[in-house]
Each structure stands twice: as C-alpha cells, then as structure tokens.
Enzyme design. Structure first.
Site, PDB file in Angstrom:
ATOM      1  N   PHE A  23       0.807  -1.226   0.000  1.00  0.00           N
ATOM      2  CA  PHE A  23       0.000   0.000   0.000  1.00  0.00           C
ATOM      3  C   PHE A  23       0.838   1.273   0.000  1.00  0.00           C
ATOM      4  O   PHE A  23       0.337   2.340  -0.325  1.00  0.00           O
ATOM      5  CB  PHE A  23      -0.954   0.013   1.206  1.00  0.00           C
ATOM      6  CG  PHE A  23      -0.285   0.429   2.503  1.00  0.00           C
ATOM      7  CD1 PHE A  23      -0.080   1.773   2.801  1.00  0.00           C
ATOM      8  CD2 PHE A  23       0.147  -0.521   3.420  1.00  0.00           C
ATOM      9  CE1 PHE A  23       0.549   2.162   3.985  1.00  0.00           C
ATOM     10  CE2 PHE A  23       0.773  -0.144   4.605  1.00  0.00           C
ATOM     11  CZ  PHE A  23       0.976   1.199   4.879  1.00  0.00           C
ATOM     12  N   LYS A  68      -1.084  -7.047  -9.510  1.00  0.00           N
ATOM     13  CA  LYS A  68      -2.108  -7.149  -8.447  1.00  0.00           C
ATOM     14  C   LYS A  68      -1.693  -6.154  -7.364  1.00  0.00           C
ATOM     15  O   LYS A  68      -0.897  -6.456  -6.492  1.00  0.00           O
ATOM     16  CB  LYS A  68      -2.130  -8.578  -7.894  1.00  0.00           C
ATOM     17  CG  LYS A  68      -3.402  -8.991  -7.179  1.00  0.00           C
ATOM     18  CD  LYS A  68      -3.810  -8.147  -5.975  1.00  0.00           C
ATOM     19  CE  LYS A  68      -3.052  -8.438  -4.713  1.00  0.00           C
ATOM     20  NZ  LYS A  68      -3.464  -7.527  -3.601  1.00  0.00           N
ATOM     21  N   GLU A  73      -4.938  -3.907  -2.247  1.00  0.00           N
ATOM     22  CA  GLU A  73      -6.377  -3.632  -2.280  1.00  0.00           C
ATOM     23  C   GLU A  73      -6.736  -2.408  -1.445  1.00  0.00           C
ATOM     24  O   GLU A  73      -7.858  -1.915  -1.499  1.00  0.00           O
ATOM     25  CB  GLU A  73      -7.170  -4.861  -1.801  1.00  0.00           C
ATOM     26  CG  GLU A  73      -6.922  -5.295  -0.360  1.00  0.00           C
ATOM     27  CD  GLU A  73      -5.694  -6.198  -0.196  1.00  0.00           C
ATOM     28  OE1 GLU A  73      -4.679  -5.984  -0.892  1.00  0.00           O
ATOM     29  OE2 GLU A  73      -5.739  -7.106   0.658  1.00  0.00           O
ATOM     30  N   ARG A  74      -5.747  -1.879  -0.686  1.00  0.00           N
ATOM     31  CA  ARG A  74      -6.046  -0.696   0.130  1.00  0.00           C
ATOM     32  C   ARG A  74      -5.904   0.601  -0.673  1.00  0.00           C
ATOM     33  O   ARG A  74      -6.462   1.626  -0.292  1.00  0.00           O
ATOM     34  CB  ARG A  74      -5.106  -0.664   1.336  1.00  0.00           C
ATOM     35  CG  ARG A  74      -5.458  -1.766   2.326  1.00  0.00           C
ATOM     36  CD  ARG A  74      -4.775  -1.551   3.626  1.00  0.00           C
ATOM     37  NE  ARG A  74      -3.541  -2.310   3.715  1.00  0.00           N
ATOM     38  CZ  ARG A  74      -2.733  -2.282   4.763  1.00  0.00           C
ATOM     39  NH1 ARG A  74      -3.023  -1.528   5.799  1.00  0.00           N
ATOM     40  NH2 ARG A  74      -1.647  -3.013   4.792  1.00  0.00           N
ATOM     41  N   SER A  90       5.018  -7.066   3.334  1.00  0.00           N
ATOM     42  CA  SER A  90       5.546  -7.391   4.662  1.00  0.00           C
ATOM     43  C   SER A  90       6.305  -8.720   4.629  1.00  0.00           C
ATOM     44  O   SER A  90       6.064  -9.567   3.763  1.00  0.00           O
ATOM     45  CB  SER A  90       4.390  -7.464   5.653  1.00  0.00           C
ATOM     46  OG  SER A  90       3.483  -8.467   5.239  1.00  0.00           O
ATOM     47  N   CYS A 120       9.502   1.513   3.624  1.00  0.00           N
ATOM     48  CA  CYS A 120      10.357   0.385   4.008  1.00  0.00           C
ATOM     49  C   CYS A 120      11.769   0.871   4.294  1.00  0.00           C
ATOM     50  O   CYS A 120      12.562   0.150   4.879  1.00  0.00           O
ATOM     51  CB  CYS A 120      10.362  -0.683   2.926  1.00  0.00           C
ATOM     52  SG  CYS A 120      11.205  -0.145   1.447  1.00  0.00           S
ATOM     53  N   GLU A 172       8.751  -4.478  13.141  1.00  0.00           N
ATOM     54  CA  GLU A 172       8.439  -3.341  12.254  1.00  0.00           C
ATOM     55  C   GLU A 172       7.143  -2.686  12.739  1.00  0.00           C
ATOM     56  O   GLU A 172       6.117  -3.360  12.861  1.00  0.00           O
ATOM     57  CB  GLU A 172       8.279  -3.834  10.816  1.00  0.00           C
ATOM     58  CG  GLU A 172       7.997  -2.694   9.846  1.00  0.00           C
ATOM     59  CD  GLU A 172       7.919  -3.150   8.392  1.00  0.00           C
ATOM     60  OE1 GLU A 172       7.282  -4.180   8.116  1.00  0.00           O
ATOM     61  OE2 GLU A 172       8.488  -2.451   7.527  1.00  0.00           O
TER      62      GLU A 172
HETATM   63  P1  NAD Z   1       1.239  -6.698   2.962  1.00  0.00           P
HETATM   64  O1  NAD Z   1       2.246  -7.785   3.073  1.00  0.00           O
HETATM   65  O2  NAD Z   1       0.107  -6.698   3.912  1.00  0.00           O
HETATM   66  O3  NAD Z   1       0.567  -6.713   1.499  1.00  0.00           O
HETATM   67  C1  NAD Z   1       1.350  -6.743   0.329  1.00  0.00           C
HETATM   68  C2  NAD Z   1       0.575  -7.468  -0.756  1.00  0.00           C
HETATM   69  O4  NAD Z   1       0.352  -8.816  -0.357  1.00  0.00           O
HETATM   70  C3  NAD Z   1      -0.797  -6.857  -1.035  1.00  0.00           C
HETATM   71  O5  NAD Z   1      -0.984  -6.802  -2.428  1.00  0.00           O
HETATM   72  C4  NAD Z   1      -1.769  -7.814  -0.355  1.00  0.00           C
HETATM   73  O6  NAD Z   1      -2.987  -7.921  -1.039  1.00  0.00           O
HETATM   74  C5  NAD Z   1      -1.036  -9.146  -0.392  1.00  0.00           C
HETATM   75  N1  NAD Z   1      -1.323  -9.986   0.788  1.00  0.00           N
HETATM   76  C6  NAD Z   1      -1.505  -9.569   2.067  1.00  0.00           C
HETATM   77  N2  NAD Z   1      -1.688 -10.624   2.884  1.00  0.00           N
HETATM   78  C7  NAD Z   1      -1.627 -11.734   2.107  1.00  0.00           C
HETATM   79  C8  NAD Z   1      -1.729 -13.129   2.369  1.00  0.00           C
HETATM   80  N3  NAD Z   1      -1.949 -13.599   3.588  1.00  0.00           N
HETATM   81  N4  NAD Z   1      -1.589 -13.980   1.336  1.00  0.00           N
HETATM   82  C9  NAD Z   1      -1.362 -13.539   0.096  1.00  0.00           C
HETATM   83  N5  NAD Z   1      -1.260 -12.216  -0.210  1.00  0.00           N
HETATM   84  C10 NAD Z   1      -1.379 -11.324   0.779  1.00  0.00           C
HETATM   85  O7  NAD Z   1       2.056  -5.320   2.986  1.00  0.00           O
HETATM   86  P2  NAD Z   1       1.456  -3.847   3.116  1.00  0.00           P
HETATM   87  O8  NAD Z   1       0.947  -3.649   4.498  1.00  0.00           O
HETATM   88  O9  NAD Z   1       0.576  -3.543   1.971  1.00  0.00           O
HETATM   89  O10 NAD Z   1       2.777  -2.976   2.892  1.00  0.00           O
HETATM   90  C11 NAD Z   1       3.646  -2.613   3.921  1.00  0.00           C
HETATM   91  C12 NAD Z   1       4.794  -3.586   4.033  1.00  0.00           C
HETATM   92  O11 NAD Z   1       5.523  -3.629   2.807  1.00  0.00           O
HETATM   93  C13 NAD Z   1       5.801  -3.187   5.098  1.00  0.00           C
HETATM   94  O12 NAD Z   1       6.212  -4.342   5.769  1.00  0.00           O
HETATM   95  C14 NAD Z   1       6.938  -2.586   4.293  1.00  0.00           C
HETATM   96  O13 NAD Z   1       8.188  -2.630   4.933  1.00  0.00           O
HETATM   97  C15 NAD Z   1       6.916  -3.456   3.085  1.00  0.00           C
HETATM   98  N6  NAD Z   1       7.574  -2.831   1.948  1.00  0.00           N
HETATM   99  C16 NAD Z   1       8.796  -3.288   1.602  1.00  0.00           C
HETATM  100  C17 NAD Z   1       9.496  -2.695   0.564  1.00  0.00           C
HETATM  101  C18 NAD Z   1      10.866  -3.180   0.203  1.00  0.00           C
HETATM  102  O14 NAD Z   1      11.413  -2.678  -0.763  1.00  0.00           O
HETATM  103  N7  NAD Z   1      11.440  -4.114   0.938  1.00  0.00           N
HETATM  104  C19 NAD Z   1       8.908  -1.626  -0.135  1.00  0.00           C
HETATM  105  C20 NAD Z   1       7.640  -1.195   0.237  1.00  0.00           C
HETATM  106  C21 NAD Z   1       6.980  -1.807   1.292  1.00  0.00           C
END
Ligand code: NAD
Length: 490
Positions: A159, A183, A186-187, A236, A291, A390
């Site tokens: 997101f 994909k 969704e937020r 994450s 991140c 985190e």
């Molecule tokens: P998230 O892991 O909740 O969601 C990321 C994606 O995964 C979304 O598209 C979501 O729909 C999908 N998803 C969520 N739960 C799932 C599940 N159980 N099974 C399958 N798919 C699932 O992450 P977020 O809250 O949207 O974003 C923030 C996180 O992303 C933080 O941890 C941040 O550090 C990380 N991030 C990392 C980088 C990097 O370069 N390392 C860059 C940006 C964000």
C-alpha cells in the site's frame, strides 16, 4: 462501466483490466476505499477471484506469443509515450495517491517522479538486454549469449508506494518482451489503476498488461498458475516468505521484498543540525510508512543528549494534518486499523520501560483521520518489542551504544537488513560501518538511501527472499532467460 475517475472526489468503481477490457467483477467481495485523512469514501473496489485470474493469465499468455516477436526497439516506444503521459499527469496522480494513501501531495508527486525514472531506465532495454560474444572460443567456433523473455510475469505490491512499486516491475518486464499481470494493494487501488490507464493510452497492445484487483485469493491463484513464470512481490516479511515458498514450490522464479527495521547510527562527530534534519525525514516522512524509514536511532557515546534535545524540539514542531494542504509534513496513517496498530506499539514500548520524550498519541488534527504524531521513545532495550518488530508508523526507538562496535553488533542482531545510515564526519568510521553491517542498502549522512532506478533495490535477511533484486540490471536478469549459442561453419 467506469474505470477510476480522475476527479478523485467522485465515488467510482475501481475496475480491473482483464483480457483487454475494463471490468468490475460483480456479486463478489468488494470494499470501500477510504481517505485516511477524513474517513470519506472515495471508491468501491470489487475483488477479482481465481477465475478472473485464470482469464487474465490466459489472455496475457496469448498476447505474449505475439509481443515476444516485436523487436525490442519497437517494444519500448509505448514506454517513451507512457513516460511523457506520467510527467504530464504527475499532479493528478499525486492527488489520487494522497487521497487514498495519506502521504503529502509533495511526497506523492516525488513518488510518481521516481516511478518515471523506472520507465526511463526500462526504455534502455535495447542496450540492457544485449548479450556477450566471443569469436574463436575454439578454432572456428564462435560463442554468444542472448537474453529472451520468459513469458507471463506477475507483480504483487504493497500500500505504501502504489505508483512507484508497480513501476519497479512492469516497465522492465514488458520492455524485455514479457507480458505482465499486476495485483496492487487492495487498500490503494486507484493510483495504480490510473497509471495503467495511462500505459494503455500510450498505445501498449491489449493483453500485454493485465490489472487484477483483489486480495489473498488472487495472490494464491497467481502463485499456483502454471502459465506464470515469475513472481515479483513487495510487502511485509511474513507474506513475502509465504510468496517466496509457494511460488518456488510451483517452479517459478521469485523475488520477494519484505519488511524492515532500519537503524540510524549517529557518531559523536556528526554534524548535528544536518543529521537531525535527515533523521526527521527518514523517521517521520510518509508518517514512517516507508520500508526505508529510520525506526531505531542509535546515538553513539556522548552525542545522545544534544542529539535528542534538538530532535525532540524539531519533531514536536512538525506540522501534522491534511496531506493535501501546503506545508503539512506528516499526513495520516493509511487506515484506522494501522493507527490502532501503531498506538498499540507505543503503549507496549512504554509498558516495556521506554520513555515517550515526544508523544504523538494525542495530536492536533482531524479526529476522523488516522493521525499519529511523531513519537520518540527513549531508553528502549535492545530486546524490547519496539526495538525488534516493524511498526510502520512515525515512531523512533532510541537505543544508546557505547561505541561503533557496539552499534554494529546491535544492527547485525536484527532479523531485518533493509537499509541503515551512519552519520559521521569520519571516513574511517563510515567505511568500516559500510563494510561490516549485514544490510542491503547502506547510507552515509543520507536521509533515505533509496537506490535509483539504474541500481538494484533490496535488503538482506528477512527483508528479502530471492536472488535478483528489484530494478536496475537485476530486473533485466530477472525478467529474461539467458541462452548460449555456439556456432561452427564448415
Ligand atoms: P502486505 O504484506 O500486507 O501486502 C502486500 C501485498 O500482499 C498486497 O498486495 C496484499 O494484497 C497481499 N497480501 C496480504 N496478505 C496476504 C496473504 N496472507 N496472502 C497472500 N497475499 C497477501 O504489505 P502492506 O501492508 O501492503 O505494505 C507494507 C509492508 O511492505 C511493510 O512491511 C513494508 O516494509 C513493506 N515494503 C517493503 C518494501 C521493500 O522494498 N522491501 C517496499 C515497500 C513496502
């Protein structure tokens, strides 16, 4: 059927783009998209399901059979036009992004511009894809390598960078001759939808890009689909780990970028005013939802008191509020849930012995928004929850170190290794730090050490699962397969 409207204030249906058409799956799960600054509903997002994924992937595969035959110099032409369209619409995309995500308009527009740089680099694909060659590797035998596209690739994004992170992926994949299914989170679906609209306006042939909105069901269908060859994930760490394992188990190549816990180490000789400005940007910019955000501050030796005095003075004065308003520097968190989560961490930090020397739990901003102010927790123990997990909010945990060795050991004891920065005037200390820390992206006197589009981007340890990093030359290697050709003529 409407796609997301550019007038972001209208409540619109945010559609998916599947099989060359904008579609809004009906009668299935859907959710409202809410402005976190004031609780206003901006759009409705209908979720796709596994059958929609199957249709999108099959159409992407059909399109790939033609797209891979298009010369690379022609494949990049729509990307040149896409770059121009993005630049022309920076403000409009930025405003959509601010409304659904909460980051300030200036920050949102900077994000879009970072995305444009990805497109620029991907336009260099004719050079980037070139292989090696050597004549007479044995008498009369010539050898060369070529890079070929791999097929349908998919990206799953978080997101916090809804414009930029998808652009880490599909410009490179498409220019290299693949087709791509994105994909987004969704937020925050409206921003990536608007960006895909512009890509189509730029003349990309139907089927080369597919946009499939949804949640876990869509992700699971992507990980298992036999026609998808590569998965790029950013999100994450727990989800990154699942995606890495599942995609690999289904025989796909995968790059999965995860979460972070980033340390900012301040040496006694650091330039204090410059360092404090950098720390503020790092820890409180985008309300800590990056991140690469600094999350643990590590003052070394006797710098702690003067550093914290200046930092707290400035953090307390940071303007928090409506992210569309000029001058505001900290907007809301992405949602009420995220606000509750961050407040929970602050409570836990205090319960585990920390002192909130700057306390953002009560903040002078719209009560219907998800606001948390800049927070500094002093005297945090290295084993405390706020030192290890985190938080993803504007919260800085302070852990004092006695010397550089102590600081390096602390950084290396973290489960994460995304980014870190050292603040110092000593080249020797900086060099030693850069060499010894187990972290993927290391800054010296930087606010945010974010690699640009032509360099690779990823962390180490639980911050990354895979081999080839995002963007730069790694993206070219990730989205292509090498072939070695040996030739002998009689
Ligand atoms: P998230 O892991 O909740 O969601 C990321 C994606 O995964 C979304 O598209 C979501 O729909 C999908 N998803 C969520 N739960 C799932 C599940 N159980 N099974 C399958 N798919 C699932 O992450 P977020 O809250 O949207 O974003 C923030 C996180 O992303 C933080 O941890 C941040 O550090 C990380 N991030 C990392 C980088 C990097 O370069 N390392 C860059 C940006 C964000």
């Amino acid at each position: 059927m409407s796609t997301v409207v550019s007038e972001a204030k209208d409540v619109a249906v945010t559609s998916s783009y599947i099989g060359g058409r904008w579609v809004a799956p009906e009668g299935k799960t859907s959710q409202p998209i809410v402005n976190p600054a004031n609780g206003e509903t901006l759009a409705i997002l209908p979720y796709s399901n596994a059958a929609d994924v199957d249709r999108a992937v099959k159409d992407a595969h059909r399109a790939w059979l033609e797209w891979r035959e298009v010369p690379v110099v022609d494949r990049v032409q729509p990307l040149y036009r896409f770059k121009t369209l993005l630049e022309k619409n920076v403000r409009e995309i930025g405003a959509i992004l601010t409304r659904e995500n909460g980051k300030t308009l200036e920050d949102a527009m900077t994000e879009v511009k970072r995305g444009v740089q990805m497109v620029e680099v991907a336009c260099g694909m004719p050079s980037l894809m070139m292989g090696d060659s050597l004549n007479d590797v044995a008498k009369g035998i010539d050898c060369r390598t070529i890079r070929q596209p791999i097929g349908v690739c998919a990206g799953i994004t978080p997101f916090n960078f809804p414009a930029m992170v998808p652009l880490w992926m599909y410009p490179f994949a498409i220019a290299a001759g693949n087709t791509f299914l994105i994909k987004p989170s969704e937020r925050v679906p409206m921003t990536p939808t608007r960006v895909v609209e512009l890509l189509l306006e730029a003349g990309l042939p139907a089927g080369v890009i597919q946009l499939v909105h949804g949640g876990r069901e869509v992700v699971e269908a992507l990980l298992a689909h036999p026609l998808i060859k590569a998965i790029s994930f950013v999100g994450s760490s727990p989800v990154a780990k699942i995606v890495y394992k599942e995609a690999a188990a289904h025989g796909k190549r995968v790059q999965a970028l995860g979460g972070a816990k980033n340390h900012l180490v301040v040496m006694p000789d650091a330039d204090l005013p410059q360092t404090v400005d950098a720390i503020m940007g790092s820890a409180f910019g985008a309300a800590g939802q990056r991140c690469l955000a600094g999350s643990v501050l590590v003052p070394v030796g006797d710098v702690a008191e003067p550093l914290l005095d200046l930092l707290v003075k400035k953090a307390k004065a940071l303007p928090v509020g409506d992210p569309l308003e000029v001058g505001i520097q900290v907007g809301p968190l992405v949602s009420e849930d995220q606000k509750k989560r961050v407040l929970g961490y602050i409570e836990k930090g205090v319960a585990e012995g920390a002192k909130a020397i700057c306390d953002g739990r009560s903040v002078d901003a719209d009560p219907s928004g998800a606001f948390v102010g800049p927070t500094v927790l002093d005297h945090v123990q290295p084993t405390a929850t706020v030192a290890r997990e985190e938080i993803f909010g504007p919260v800085l945990s302070v852990i004092r170190a006695k010397d550089l060795d102590d600081a390096i050991n602390l950084v290396n004891s973290s489960d994460f290794g995304n980014t870190t920065t050292i603040y110092t005037k000593s080249g020797k200390a900086a060099r030693e730090y850069q060499s010894r820390v187990e972290v993927g992206m290391v800054g010296v006197n930087m606010a945010v050490a974010a690699p640009m589009a032509f360099f690779p981007f990823a962390g180490w340890k639980n911050s990354f699962f895979g081999d080839l990093h995002a963007h730069g030359k790694d993206a070219v290697a990730f989205y292509t397969e090498q072939k070695v050709l040996m030739t002998r003529w009689f």
